[in-house]
Design a protein around this motif. Structure first.
Motif, PDB file in Angstrom:
ATOM      1  N   ARG A   6      20.886 -50.267 -25.024  1.00  0.00           N
ATOM      2  CA  ARG A   6      21.904 -49.270 -25.312  1.00  0.00           C
ATOM      3  C   ARG A   6      22.699 -49.684 -26.531  1.00  0.00           C
ATOM      4  O   ARG A   6      23.135 -50.820 -26.667  1.00  0.00           O
ATOM      5  CB  ARG A   6      22.844 -49.120 -24.102  1.00  0.00           C
ATOM      6  CG  ARG A   6      23.986 -48.155 -24.350  1.00  0.00           C
ATOM      7  CD  ARG A   6      24.683 -47.790 -23.042  1.00  0.00           C
ATOM      8  NE  ARG A   6      25.197 -48.958 -22.352  1.00  0.00           N
ATOM      9  CZ  ARG A   6      26.406 -49.470 -22.597  1.00  0.00           C
ATOM     10  NH1 ARG A   6      27.185 -48.950 -23.504  1.00  0.00           N
ATOM     11  NH2 ARG A   6      26.821 -50.513 -21.925  1.00  0.00           N
ATOM     12  N   THR A 118      23.686 -36.145 -21.567  1.00  0.00           N
ATOM     13  CA  THR A 118      22.910 -37.239 -22.151  1.00  0.00           C
ATOM     14  C   THR A 118      21.594 -37.394 -21.407  1.00  0.00           C
ATOM     15  O   THR A 118      21.369 -36.798 -20.347  1.00  0.00           O
ATOM     16  CB  THR A 118      23.676 -38.581 -22.069  1.00  0.00           C
ATOM     17  OG1 THR A 118      23.671 -39.046 -20.703  1.00  0.00           O
ATOM     18  CG2 THR A 118      25.111 -38.452 -22.573  1.00  0.00           C
ATOM     19  N   ARG A 120      20.880 -39.891 -19.819  1.00  0.00           N
ATOM     20  CA  ARG A 120      21.215 -40.505 -18.531  1.00  0.00           C
ATOM     21  C   ARG A 120      21.395 -39.445 -17.454  1.00  0.00           C
ATOM     22  O   ARG A 120      21.119 -39.699 -16.285  1.00  0.00           O
ATOM     23  CB  ARG A 120      22.485 -41.352 -18.664  1.00  0.00           C
ATOM     24  CG  ARG A 120      22.346 -42.589 -19.528  1.00  0.00           C
ATOM     25  CD  ARG A 120      21.628 -43.710 -18.791  1.00  0.00           C
ATOM     26  NE  ARG A 120      21.336 -44.823 -19.679  1.00  0.00           N
ATOM     27  CZ  ARG A 120      21.761 -46.081 -19.498  1.00  0.00           C
ATOM     28  NH1 ARG A 120      22.522 -46.375 -18.464  1.00  0.00           N
ATOM     29  NH2 ARG A 120      21.418 -47.034 -20.340  1.00  0.00           N
ATOM     30  N   ASP A 121      21.906 -38.282 -17.831  1.00  0.00           N
ATOM     31  CA  ASP A 121      21.917 -37.166 -16.895  1.00  0.00           C
ATOM     32  C   ASP A 121      20.488 -36.766 -16.550  1.00  0.00           C
ATOM     33  O   ASP A 121      20.144 -36.553 -15.388  1.00  0.00           O
ATOM     34  CB  ASP A 121      22.630 -35.953 -17.505  1.00  0.00           C
ATOM     35  CG  ASP A 121      24.142 -36.057 -17.453  1.00  0.00           C
ATOM     36  OD1 ASP A 121      24.665 -36.827 -16.633  1.00  0.00           O
ATOM     37  OD2 ASP A 121      24.804 -35.356 -18.242  1.00  0.00           O
ATOM     38  N   GLN A 135      16.905 -42.653 -26.120  1.00  0.00           N
ATOM     39  CA  GLN A 135      18.181 -42.537 -25.426  1.00  0.00           C
ATOM     40  C   GLN A 135      19.048 -41.581 -26.249  1.00  0.00           C
ATOM     41  O   GLN A 135      19.305 -41.837 -27.421  1.00  0.00           O
ATOM     42  CB  GLN A 135      18.838 -43.914 -25.320  1.00  0.00           C
ATOM     43  CG  GLN A 135      20.032 -43.952 -24.404  1.00  0.00           C
ATOM     44  CD  GLN A 135      20.425 -45.380 -24.074  1.00  0.00           C
ATOM     45  OE1 GLN A 135      20.678 -45.709 -22.935  1.00  0.00           O
ATOM     46  NE2 GLN A 135      20.484 -46.242 -25.060  1.00  0.00           N
ATOM     47  N   VAL A 137      22.198 -38.433 -26.829  1.00  0.00           N
ATOM     48  CA  VAL A 137      23.404 -37.665 -26.521  1.00  0.00           C
ATOM     49  C   VAL A 137      23.154 -36.244 -27.014  1.00  0.00           C
ATOM     50  O   VAL A 137      22.713 -36.043 -28.152  1.00  0.00           O
ATOM     51  CB  VAL A 137      24.648 -38.261 -27.218  1.00  0.00           C
ATOM     52  CG1 VAL A 137      25.864 -37.378 -27.005  1.00  0.00           C
ATOM     53  CG2 VAL A 137      24.914 -39.686 -26.710  1.00  0.00           C
ATOM     54  N   SER A 371      30.633 -35.900 -19.632  1.00  0.00           N
ATOM     55  CA  SER A 371      29.387 -36.287 -18.982  1.00  0.00           C
ATOM     56  C   SER A 371      29.525 -37.703 -18.439  1.00  0.00           C
ATOM     57  O   SER A 371      29.972 -38.601 -19.147  1.00  0.00           O
ATOM     58  CB  SER A 371      28.216 -36.217 -19.969  1.00  0.00           C
ATOM     59  OG  SER A 371      27.008 -36.646 -19.362  1.00  0.00           O
ATOM     60  N   TRP A 373      28.123 -41.230 -17.403  1.00  0.00           N
ATOM     61  CA  TRP A 373      27.018 -42.098 -17.840  1.00  0.00           C
ATOM     62  C   TRP A 373      26.897 -43.256 -16.862  1.00  0.00           C
ATOM     63  O   TRP A 373      27.738 -44.146 -16.836  1.00  0.00           O
ATOM     64  CB  TRP A 373      27.320 -42.596 -19.253  1.00  0.00           C
ATOM     65  CG  TRP A 373      26.395 -43.600 -19.860  1.00  0.00           C
ATOM     66  CD1 TRP A 373      26.321 -44.935 -19.569  1.00  0.00           C
ATOM     67  CD2 TRP A 373      25.449 -43.379 -20.918  1.00  0.00           C
ATOM     68  NE1 TRP A 373      25.387 -45.554 -20.370  1.00  0.00           N
ATOM     69  CE2 TRP A 373      24.838 -44.623 -21.210  1.00  0.00           C
ATOM     70  CE3 TRP A 373      25.071 -42.262 -21.664  1.00  0.00           C
ATOM     71  CZ2 TRP A 373      23.873 -44.772 -22.211  1.00  0.00           C
ATOM     72  CZ3 TRP A 373      24.112 -42.412 -22.640  1.00  0.00           C
ATOM     73  CH2 TRP A 373      23.525 -43.641 -22.910  1.00  0.00           C
ATOM     74  N   ASP A 375      25.344 -46.711 -15.393  1.00  0.00           N
ATOM     75  CA  ASP A 375      24.811 -47.920 -16.029  1.00  0.00           C
ATOM     76  C   ASP A 375      24.691 -49.012 -14.981  1.00  0.00           C
ATOM     77  O   ASP A 375      25.641 -49.274 -14.243  1.00  0.00           O
ATOM     78  CB  ASP A 375      25.734 -48.382 -17.165  1.00  0.00           C
ATOM     79  CG  ASP A 375      25.030 -49.272 -18.172  1.00  0.00           C
ATOM     80  OD1 ASP A 375      24.289 -50.180 -17.743  1.00  0.00           O
ATOM     81  OD2 ASP A 375      25.228 -49.072 -19.382  1.00  0.00           O
ATOM     82  N   ASP A 380      30.203 -48.115 -15.931  1.00  0.00           N
ATOM     83  CA  ASP A 380      29.904 -46.697 -16.132  1.00  0.00           C
ATOM     84  C   ASP A 380      30.880 -46.097 -17.136  1.00  0.00           C
ATOM     85  O   ASP A 380      32.018 -46.559 -17.280  1.00  0.00           O
ATOM     86  CB  ASP A 380      30.002 -45.942 -14.809  1.00  0.00           C
ATOM     87  CG  ASP A 380      28.831 -46.232 -13.880  1.00  0.00           C
ATOM     88  OD1 ASP A 380      27.933 -47.005 -14.263  1.00  0.00           O
ATOM     89  OD2 ASP A 380      28.829 -45.689 -12.757  1.00  0.00           O
ATOM     90  N   TRP A 383      31.424 -39.855 -21.215  1.00  0.00           N
ATOM     91  CA  TRP A 383      31.221 -39.365 -22.579  1.00  0.00           C
ATOM     92  C   TRP A 383      31.951 -38.037 -22.732  1.00  0.00           C
ATOM     93  O   TRP A 383      31.920 -37.186 -21.842  1.00  0.00           O
ATOM     94  CB  TRP A 383      29.731 -39.144 -22.854  1.00  0.00           C
ATOM     95  CG  TRP A 383      29.013 -40.349 -23.368  1.00  0.00           C
ATOM     96  CD1 TRP A 383      28.319 -41.264 -22.631  1.00  0.00           C
ATOM     97  CD2 TRP A 383      28.900 -40.760 -24.728  1.00  0.00           C
ATOM     98  NE1 TRP A 383      27.790 -42.227 -23.454  1.00  0.00           N
ATOM     99  CE2 TRP A 383      28.127 -41.945 -24.755  1.00  0.00           C
ATOM    100  CE3 TRP A 383      29.377 -40.251 -25.931  1.00  0.00           C
ATOM    101  CZ2 TRP A 383      27.818 -42.624 -25.924  1.00  0.00           C
ATOM    102  CZ3 TRP A 383      29.073 -40.919 -27.115  1.00  0.00           C
ATOM    103  CH2 TRP A 383      28.301 -42.088 -27.103  1.00  0.00           C
TER     104      TRP A 383
END
Length: 404
Positions: A6, A118, A120-121, A135, A137, A371, A373, A375, A380, A383
């Motif tokens: 990341r 993102t 991640r969603d 990765q 956004v 959003s 995120w 981790d 976490d 965003w």
């Protein structure tokens, strides 16, 4: 494929300032804690969704055959805009990282960034949250026909957010299929695009008076870039233009909202809750004096996905509905029973859980979507972004800095 890490290139001075301020109790202290009543429950059974993921199947199949698709990794290999670093003066509490768009997009008085989601969603923490090797956004935008004019079209921006790749992003026009399987076509989608959520391969975009429009990230179409800025769709010579965008993303279906409460929902912002596998929405309303928006208390509603699915059932009943005490809400997020509401007009970020009640923090101006995120190795994040012309910061803060 090499393991991707990341991107954590940030303004270290700003972080140091934020940490020092947090220690001193300057930034992290809430603007008000428990001073106002929190949300109250509404009958969730009053709110339903009707899903149609096959609304444009015939035309979309013809468009794919005619134009061909581009995978997300191909789009990002051809990313053609450079993002900028956050200004050194920008240091909200808990700041971890972020960026600004190019100077042209940062100052454009016709186009405004709104929602954020993102990869991640989309995929969670699997493979470090990468989708098709990147990765990302993703930010939704609306464009006016002139500065201060009417809504003309909407788009998304895909931003690479991985140390392996350049600091690049690409714009993709959102379009609605038209015509027939014999003569497929598409047109602009002139909506506010105030909220966006990416789940699996599907992109859900808030449509204020309707609910959500649905797009499939596997169906990005290639278009020609040799036309004029106002040309859209199939031309008499059979060439397809899209305001000189090289890529368009066609709508595949519609999620229609209905209610028996007597007052339809205004779909202003949405966000994905991966823990409960649901999309949450909230309304932008005013306490009084607005002409373009409702003058009433806003609501927030949660709609669950079926177990294991990234698409809604044909009919979905809400699992939670709330009456909110705050106004001018442009962003919402929920995760593991916690809620965040971004009040752009009041420069406040409201945090709430049913057990702990509300906490309100001073926040940025022009705040928009949120959003969450997840981790597994680091804290976490939340965003979010700012829409103001010349001040379009897209940034992530540690969610723990805003959890009461």
């Amino acid at each position: 494929m090499p393991t991707r890490r990341r991107r954590t290139t940030v303004n270290r001075t700003a972080i140091a300032v934020g940490v020092l301020a947090a220690t001193a109790g300057l930034f992290l202290a809430p603007a008000s804690a428990g001073a106002a009543a929190g949300p109250t429950a509404l009958p969730a059974g009053q709110y339903t969704l009707t899903a149609n993921y096959h609304q444009f199947d015939a035309v979309n199949s013809a468009l794919v055959s005619t134009l061909g698709t581009a995978a997300v990794h191909t789009v990002m290999d051809n990313a053609n805009h450079d993002r900028q670093a956050l200004p050194s003066s920008f240091s909200p509490s808990g700041l971890v990282t972020g960026f600004r768009f190019s100077s042209g997009d940062n100052s454009d008085c016709r186009s405004y960034p709104q929602g954020i989601t993102t990869s991640r969603d989309a995929v969670g923490t699997t493979n470090s949250g990468t989708y098709d090797g990147h990765q990302l956004v993703l930010v939704s935008w609306y464009t006016r026909d002139e500065c201060g004019g009417d809504h003309e079209r909407s788009r998304i921006t895909l931003v690479d957010w991985d140390a392996t790749y350049p600091n690049k992003y690409r714009k993709i026009l959102l379009v609605e299929p038209t015509g027939s399987a014999a003569t497929p076509n598409f047109k602009d989608i002139p909506i506010h695009a105030g909220g966006v959520s990416w789940f699996g391969d599907y992109l859900y975009v808030a449509d204020t008076g309707r609910g959500m429009r649905v797009f499939d990230m596997r169906r990005i179409l290639r278009t020609n870039t040799g036309g004029t800025a106002d040309q859209i769709g199939r031309q008499p010579n059979g060439v397809y233009y899209a305001h000189n965008y090289a890529y368009v993303l066609p709508q595949i279906g519609t999620i229609t909202s209905s209610t028996t409460s007597g007052t339809n929902l205004a779909w202003s912002s949405i966000s994905l809750d991966r823990v409960s596998r649901s999309i949450v929405m909230t309304e932008y309303t005013c306490q009084s004096g607005c002409t373009a928006y409702p003058n009433r208390a806003p609501r927030a509603v949660r709609y669950p996905f079926p177990a294991g699915a990234t698409t809604f059932a044909a009919t979905t009943t809400a699992s939670q509905a709330l009456q909110l005490p705050w106004y001018n809400l442009n962003g919402v997020a929920s995760h593991n029973g916690r809620w965040w509401f971004n009040s752009s007009g009041q420069k406040k970020l409201h945090y709430w859980t049913p057990s702990a009640g509300p906490t309100t923090y001073s926040w940025v101006s022009g705040g928009e979507g949120i959003s969450y995120w997840e981790d597994t190795a680091n804290p976490d994040l939340l965003w979010t972004l700012m829409e103001g012309t010349g001040n379009r910061n897209v940034f992530a803060v540690e969610q723990a800095a805003y959890d009461g």
